[in-house]
Design a protein around this motif. Structure first.
Motif, mmCIF file in Angstrom:
data_model
loop_
_atom_site.group_PDB
_atom_site.id
_atom_site.type_symbol
_atom_site.label_atom_id
_atom_site.label_comp_id
_atom_site.label_asym_id
_atom_site.label_seq_id
_atom_site.Cartn_x
_atom_site.Cartn_y
_atom_site.Cartn_z
ATOM 1 N N VAL A 288 0.879 -1.171 0.000
ATOM 2 C CA VAL A 288 0.000 0.000 0.000
ATOM 3 C C VAL A 288 0.917 1.222 0.000
ATOM 4 O O VAL A 288 1.860 1.280 0.807
ATOM 5 C CB VAL A 288 -0.900 0.003 1.262
ATOM 6 C CG1 VAL A 288 -1.773 1.241 1.305
ATOM 7 C CG2 VAL A 288 -1.750 -1.267 1.315
ATOM 8 N N ASP A 289 0.667 2.166 -0.866
ATOM 9 C CA ASP A 289 1.559 3.318 -0.988
ATOM 10 C C ASP A 289 1.656 4.069 0.338
ATOM 11 O O ASP A 289 0.643 4.504 0.890
ATOM 12 C CB ASP A 289 1.028 4.247 -2.091
ATOM 13 C CG ASP A 289 2.095 5.244 -2.539
ATOM 14 O OD1 ASP A 289 3.121 5.364 -1.841
ATOM 15 O OD2 ASP A 289 1.890 5.901 -3.572
ATOM 16 N N GLY A 290 2.888 4.214 0.831
ATOM 17 C CA GLY A 290 3.096 4.904 2.102
ATOM 18 C C GLY A 290 3.806 6.231 1.927
ATOM 19 O O GLY A 290 4.391 6.757 2.878
ATOM 20 N N GLY A 291 3.785 6.754 0.695
ATOM 21 C CA GLY A 291 4.302 8.106 0.476
ATOM 22 C C GLY A 291 5.785 8.218 0.188
ATOM 23 O O GLY A 291 6.300 9.325 0.039
ATOM 24 N N VAL A 292 6.499 7.102 0.131
ATOM 25 C CA VAL A 292 7.913 7.149 -0.271
ATOM 26 C C VAL A 292 8.203 5.943 -1.171
ATOM 27 O O VAL A 292 7.480 4.942 -1.137
ATOM 28 C CB VAL A 292 8.907 7.074 0.933
ATOM 29 C CG1 VAL A 292 8.967 8.369 1.691
ATOM 30 C CG2 VAL A 292 8.578 5.919 1.848
ATOM 31 N N ASP A 293 9.270 6.065 -1.962
ATOM 32 C CA ASP A 293 9.698 4.896 -2.738
ATOM 33 C C ASP A 293 10.316 3.914 -1.759
ATOM 34 O O ASP A 293 11.176 4.290 -0.958
ATOM 35 C CB ASP A 293 10.744 5.311 -3.775
ATOM 36 C CG ASP A 293 10.112 6.147 -4.870
ATOM 37 O OD1 ASP A 293 8.905 5.980 -5.113
ATOM 38 O OD2 ASP A 293 10.823 6.986 -5.458
ATOM 39 N N THR A 294 9.895 2.673 -1.812
ATOM 40 C CA THR A 294 10.422 1.705 -0.848
ATOM 41 C C THR A 294 11.247 0.645 -1.567
ATOM 42 O O THR A 294 11.046 0.383 -2.759
ATOM 43 C CB THR A 294 9.272 1.011 -0.084
ATOM 44 O OG1 THR A 294 8.403 0.393 -1.035
ATOM 45 C CG2 THR A 294 8.487 2.002 0.737
ATOM 46 N N SER A 295 12.166 0.034 -0.815
ATOM 47 C CA SER A 295 13.016 -1.001 -1.438
ATOM 48 C C SER A 295 12.180 -2.169 -1.921
ATOM 49 O O SER A 295 12.487 -2.762 -2.953
ATOM 50 C CB SER A 295 14.083 -1.532 -0.503
ATOM 51 O OG SER A 295 14.178 -0.840 0.647
ATOM 52 N N VAL A 296 11.119 -2.512 -1.194
ATOM 53 C CA VAL A 296 10.330 -3.676 -1.628
ATOM 54 C C VAL A 296 9.694 -3.417 -2.998
ATOM 55 O O VAL A 296 9.686 -4.298 -3.868
ATOM 56 C CB VAL A 296 9.295 -4.106 -0.556
ATOM 57 C CG1 VAL A 296 8.350 -3.002 -0.190
ATOM 58 C CG2 VAL A 296 8.516 -5.320 -0.998
ATOM 59 N N ALA A 297 9.231 -2.184 -3.239
ATOM 60 C CA ALA A 297 8.652 -1.867 -4.553
ATOM 61 C C ALA A 297 9.749 -1.857 -5.621
ATOM 62 O O ALA A 297 9.578 -2.395 -6.720
ATOM 63 C CB ALA A 297 7.948 -0.514 -4.498
ATOM 64 N N ARG A 298 10.907 -1.279 -5.255
ATOM 65 C CA ARG A 298 12.009 -1.198 -6.228
ATOM 66 C C ARG A 298 12.507 -2.601 -6.595
ATOM 67 O O ARG A 298 12.594 -2.960 -7.763
ATOM 68 C CB ARG A 298 13.148 -0.356 -5.628
ATOM 69 C CG ARG A 298 14.338 -0.170 -6.542
ATOM 70 C CD ARG A 298 15.353 0.809 -5.940
ATOM 71 N NE ARG A 298 15.585 0.635 -4.509
ATOM 72 C CZ ARG A 298 16.372 -0.299 -3.985
ATOM 73 N NH1 ARG A 298 17.017 -1.140 -4.751
ATOM 74 N NH2 ARG A 298 16.524 -0.393 -2.673
ATOM 75 N N VAL A 299 12.771 -3.413 -5.588
ATOM 76 C CA VAL A 299 13.347 -4.733 -5.847
ATOM 77 C C VAL A 299 12.329 -5.645 -6.546
ATOM 78 O O VAL A 299 12.677 -6.396 -7.459
ATOM 79 C CB VAL A 299 13.871 -5.361 -4.530
ATOM 80 C CG1 VAL A 299 14.269 -6.809 -4.727
ATOM 81 C CG2 VAL A 299 15.043 -4.561 -4.002
ATOM 82 N N SER A 300 11.080 -5.559 -6.139
ATOM 83 C CA SER A 300 10.072 -6.459 -6.726
ATOM 84 C C SER A 300 9.550 -5.938 -8.075
ATOM 85 O O SER A 300 8.803 -6.636 -8.752
ATOM 86 C CB SER A 300 8.895 -6.649 -5.766
ATOM 87 O OG SER A 300 8.165 -5.445 -5.629
ATOM 88 N N LYS A 301 9.958 -4.725 -8.411
ATOM 89 C CA LYS A 301 9.482 -4.098 -9.655
ATOM 90 C C LYS A 301 7.956 -4.148 -9.736
ATOM 91 O O LYS A 301 7.369 -4.531 -10.749
ATOM 92 C CB LYS A 301 10.105 -4.760 -10.888
ATOM 93 C CG LYS A 301 11.623 -4.675 -10.934
ATOM 94 C CD LYS A 301 12.146 -5.117 -12.312
ATOM 95 C CE LYS A 301 13.645 -5.041 -12.429
ATOM 96 N NZ LYS A 301 14.362 -6.000 -11.579
#
Ligand code: 1GP
Length: 248
Positions: free
Chosen positions: A134-147
Motif C-alpha cells: 500500500v503506498d506509504g508516500g515514499v519509494d520503498t526497497s520492496v517496490a524497487r526490488v520487486s518491480k
C-alpha cells in the motif's frame, strides 16, 4: 521446534483479542555480533516474535543472523524474506509471501518454486501470506526490488478485493505493507474495512514509529504490528511505542 506453531499462536492471540508485536531485523543492517545488544533492547514480555528478512541481503547473512538470534533468544523467529535465498531451517516459521498487489510473476510464483528445494530440506512451518503493498508516500526497497507498484490507499476497493482474492486462494494471513520507512502507515480506515470483510489474521507494517500509530492499527483490527525502522534507528524508542501494557 516450538510446541505450538507460530500460526496457532497468532490465531490463539486473535481469538483472545490479544494484540501481537513483531520486530523486524534486517540481515543487511544487523551483524551477528550486534545481536546480543540488540536483543537487550527487546523486552520479550512485550514482543511476541522476531521477523528476519530484507529486500536485498547477501547470501548467507540471514542464516548467520538467525543462527545467532536462536542462540540468544527464545522468541519465535519468523522469516520474512525478500527472496528464496534467505530461507533457513534455523528459523521457526516462514511467511511464504505472495506479492499479490503486483503483477510480477517472479514474486507471484517463480520465487515460490525456487524455494521448494530449500523447504524440502527443513521442517520450517510455512505460512502462506497475501502480501499487499500500500503506498506509504515514499519509494520503498520492496517496490524497487520487486518491480511492482504499491496500490494507492485511496483505492480501497482494489486493496480489499486483492486481500479477499488472497484469502480465497488459501492464504492464511494478510500483510498490509506500507514499506520499510514509509512516511504514512497503512490507514486505520482501510484496516477496519478489511477487518469487517475477512476472518484471517491481519498484519500491518511500514512506517509505524509511535504509540498512536500502533494503537490506531490495533484499534482498527490489525492482529499484529511489525516495527522495523523505528527500532533500528533508536532501540530505546521501542519502550515508548509499546508503553500501553493493556495491549498485552
Ligand atoms: C517493512 O513492514 C515492515 O517490511 C516494517 O516497516 O521498517 O517502516 O517499520 P518499518
Amino acid at each position: 521446534m516450538l510446541q505450538t506453531s507460530v500460526y496457532q499462536q497468532i490465531t490463539l492471540a486473535r481469538s483472545e483479542n490479544r494484540k501481537m508485536i513483531g520486530i523486524l531485523l534486517d540481515p543487511d543492517k544487523l551483524r551477528p555480533e550486534e545481536v546480543e545488544s540488540c536483543l537487550h533492547a527487546i523486552d520479550s514480555k512485550l514482543v511476541d516474535l522476531l521477523l528476519v528478512g530484507g529486500s536485498t541481503v547477501e547470501n548467507g547473512d540471514t542464516q548467520a543472523l538467525v543462527g545467532r538470534i536462536k542462540e540468544l533468544s527464545s522468541l519465535p523467529v519468523v522469516l520474512f524474506p525478500g527472496d528464496f535465498s534467505q530461507i533457513t531451517g534455523h528459523a521457526d516459521a516462514l511467511l511464504f509471501l505472495n506479492l499479490i498487489s503486483g503483477r510480477n510473476s517472479e514474486y507471484l510464483i517463480n520465487q515460490q518454486v525456487k524455494a521448494v528445494p530449500l523447504l524440502q530440506e527443513t521442517d520450517l512451518e510455512v505460512i502462506p501470506t497475501a502480501y499487499i503493498l500500500v503506498d506509504g508516500g515514499v519509494d520503498t526497497s520492496v517496490a524497487r526490488v520487486s518491480k511492482t507498484e504499491p496500490i494507492s490507499p485511496q483505492d480501497e476497493k482494489t486493496i480489499l478485493n486483492t486481500a479477499l482474492a488472497g484469502a480465497y486462494m488459501g492464504n492464511k494471513l494478510v500483510y498490509l505493507e506500507a514499506g520499510s520507512g514509509a512516511k504514512t502507515p497503512v490507514p486505520g480506515t482501510l484496516i477496519a474495512e478489511l477487518r469487517s470483510q475477512i476472518d484471517i489474521p491481519i498484519i500491518a507494517g511500514g512506517g509505524i514509529r509511535s504509540h498512536e500509530q500502533m494503537a490506531e492499527a490495533f484499534e482498527s483490527g490489525a492482529d499484529m504490528v511489525v516495527i522495523g525502522t523505528a527500532f533500528e534507528q533508536n532501540p530505546k524508542i521501542l519502550r515508548q511505542i509499546l508503553k500501553d501494557e493493556h495491549i498485552h
